[in-house]
Write an enzyme that holds these catalytic residues in place. Structure first.
Site, short mmCIF file in Angstrom:
data_model
loop_
_atom_site.label_atom_id
_atom_site.label_comp_id
_atom_site.label_asym_id
_atom_site.label_seq_id
_atom_site.Cartn_x
_atom_site.Cartn_y
_atom_site.Cartn_z
NE ARG A 182 -2.10 -1.32 3.50
CZ ARG A 182 -2.50 -1.16 4.75
NH1 ARG A 182 -3.71 -0.71 5.02
NH2 ARG A 182 -1.71 -1.46 5.75
CG ASN B 51 -3.85 -4.58 3.43
OD1 ASN B 51 -3.28 -4.48 2.35
ND2 ASN B 51 -3.19 -4.54 4.58
#
Length: 97
Positions: free
Chosen positions: A21, A39
């Site tokens: 990320r 996520n």
């Protein structure tokens, strides 16, 4: 922004716990992409990219590589019809953990 579009992406493989990320945000910021990355409970990562076609294509290419510790198995893409007009690119933190 000419040719502005929005693409939803699901990245599968070893993509959690490897700074996927954070690296996605850095790359999106460099390319001028807006949207988010988060996520998912199933171990995948979801992203929504908003920007011009060329930048989004580069972003999707990057998703196949990811950061050094990741092992990307698949990148699924889906066009999104309604533009959200994001102001930034952000990391969303899930509460499933």
């Amino acid at each position: 922004m000419p040719n502005k579009e929005q693409i939803k992406v699901i990245i599968k493989g070893r993509v959690q716990g490897v700074f996927y990320r954070a690296h996605t945000k850095t790359t999106a910021d460099i390319l001028g992409i807006k949207g988010y990355v988060q996520n998912l409970a199933n171990g995948s990562v979801e992203a929504l990219f908003e920007g011009d076609q060329k930048s989004i294509a580069k972003m999707i290419d990057w998703c196949w590589k990811g950061p050094e510790l990741s092992r990307v198995e698949n990148v699924l893409t889906q066009n999104v019809k309604a533009l959200t007009n994001f102001k930034t690119f952000e990391i969303k933190y899930s509460n499933f953990l």
